[in-house]
Scaffold this motif. Structure first.
Motif, PDB file in Angstrom:
ATOM      1  N   GLU A 197      43.475  55.659  46.092  1.00  0.00           N
ATOM      2  CA  GLU A 197      44.105  54.969  47.212  1.00  0.00           C
ATOM      3  C   GLU A 197      43.630  53.527  47.343  1.00  0.00           C
ATOM      4  O   GLU A 197      44.388  52.654  47.760  1.00  0.00           O
ATOM      5  N   LYS A 198      42.383  53.254  46.978  1.00  0.00           N
ATOM      6  CA  LYS A 198      41.849  51.898  47.133  1.00  0.00           C
ATOM      7  C   LYS A 198      42.576  50.891  46.241  1.00  0.00           C
ATOM      8  O   LYS A 198      43.010  49.841  46.731  1.00  0.00           O
ATOM      9  N   PRO A 199      42.700  51.138  44.934  1.00  0.00           N
ATOM     10  CA  PRO A 199      43.459  50.164  44.132  1.00  0.00           C
ATOM     11  C   PRO A 199      44.925  50.080  44.528  1.00  0.00           C
ATOM     12  O   PRO A 199      45.541  49.012  44.426  1.00  0.00           O
ATOM     13  N   LYS A 200      45.488  51.180  45.004  1.00  0.00           N
ATOM     14  CA  LYS A 200      46.880  51.158  45.455  1.00  0.00           C
ATOM     15  C   LYS A 200      47.043  50.211  46.642  1.00  0.00           C
ATOM     16  O   LYS A 200      47.987  49.407  46.696  1.00  0.00           O
ATOM     17  N   GLN A 201      46.123  50.279  47.610  1.00  0.00           N
ATOM     18  CA  GLN A 201      46.200  49.413  48.785  1.00  0.00           C
ATOM     19  C   GLN A 201      46.015  47.949  48.413  1.00  0.00           C
ATOM     20  O   GLN A 201      46.688  47.071  48.953  1.00  0.00           O
ATOM     21  N   GLN A 202      45.098  47.677  47.475  1.00  0.00           N
ATOM     22  CA  GLN A 202      44.841  46.284  47.108  1.00  0.00           C
ATOM     23  C   GLN A 202      45.964  45.702  46.259  1.00  0.00           C
ATOM     24  O   GLN A 202      46.316  44.534  46.412  1.00  0.00           O
TER      25      GLN A 202
END
Length: 308
Positions: free
Chosen positions: A145-150
């Motif tokens: 989820e973190k790379p998706k949000q960034q």
């Protein structure tokens, strides 16, 4: 095996709202003795939070680091096998022109680990906008989820075709990587090359964004050395391409997990040190303010006695 959820990730980038800035000449109010005392209690070593939380998270990360490093050393063999296949087949010399690139950005869902997630996101965005992906048809798959949000911020949001959650809760297994590779193949993305962007474990205090390259079955079948085997049909090249993708995803996830655990341990250690330093500074400020208050009270008492 950890359960991994996949979802489509075409989301519009949030628009920034400009607000009017206001300026005031009034100085900021100073903290009172009671407020300083409450702050000191929050950062003291005996405080229930957050000092104990950071210390506990550091100990948990340190205990998981050894296991993560062992898994990383085993997973590196998978990445080495990929490199051997493409080097010996001379896939880079294939006449197939690279026009479509699939980027797989591997990280996790968890935070409190420094800039581990922004490292792969920045590397992927840089390669897409100014590197090999410039001017080519690009598709992005986000693992975590973190790379998706960034990556969803800015113009890169339109390139995200698929995302996976529940990444990073435990040491990734080859079954997890195989499930991710199968889901990507079910989408039937058309690509000439795959680049897995992940965090390479350099040492217990450093990491760097790196990439594993995988060529398409079409490029592998057209490579000079592979054609020398005179294999009939495209089944072998397709199987090798699928297995290479699963290998690269597994190697990237496991090495990225080791880098994340190490970064979290360092982040919690730094947070604990900062809490100790802040506790000392606040205690000194509290003592000075308390001494000043006592001095003012004594002055008032002496002035009142002199007046009488």
């Amino acid at each position: 095996m950890a359960t991994i959820f996949a979802s489509s990730a075409r989301r519009a980038a949030p628009k920034a709202v400009a607000g009017a800035r206001s300026f005031s000449s009034t100085p900021a109010p100073q903290a009172t003795l009671r407020e300083l005392e409450q702050r000191i209690k929050c950062v003291q070593p005996a405080a229930p939070a957050p000092r104990k939380i950071t210390k506990s998270m550091k100990m948990v990360a340190a205990s998981r680091l050894a296991r993560a490093q062992r898994s990383m050393n085993e997973a590196k063999q998978y990445g080495a096998a990929n490199n051997a296949v493409f080097e010996q087949s001379e896939a880079s010399k294939s006449e197939t022109k690279v026009e479509k690139i699939l980027y797989i950005v591997a990280s996790s869902d968890r935070g409190l680990c420094g800039g581990i997630h922004s490292s792969v996101s920045k590397a992927a965005r840089k390669d897409i906008e100014h590197g090999e992906g410039q001017g080519k048809e690009v598709r992005v798959v986000a693992l975590g989820e973190k790379p998706k949000q960034q990556l969803a911020r800015g113009e890169g949001a339109k390139d995200i075709e698929l995302s996976f959650s529940q990444i990073g809760k435990s040491v990734p297994t080859f079954g997890d990587a195989l499930a991710i590779a199968d889901k990507i193949e079910q989408e039937k993305f058309d690509f000439d090359k795959v680049k897995v962007i992940y965090n390479k474990f350099v040492s217990v205090i450093s990491y760097e964004a790196s990439a594993l390259e995988i060529y398409s079955p079409k490029a592998l079948a057209a490579s000079p050395a592979f054609a020398a085997y005179e294999v009939e049909g495209d089944e072998l090249s397709a199987d090798l391409g699928s297995f290479a993708m699963a290998n690269a995803i597994y190697a990237g996830l496991v090495e990225g997990y080791a880098a994340e655990i190490s970064a979290r341990r360092n982040a919690m250690e730094n947070a604990s040190k900062n809490a100790d330093e802040m506790s000392g500074k606040l205690q000194m400020q509290f003592n000075r303010m308390r001494q000043a208050a006592i001095t003012n009270e004594l002055v008032d008492i002496i002035t009142g006695a002199s007046a009488l």
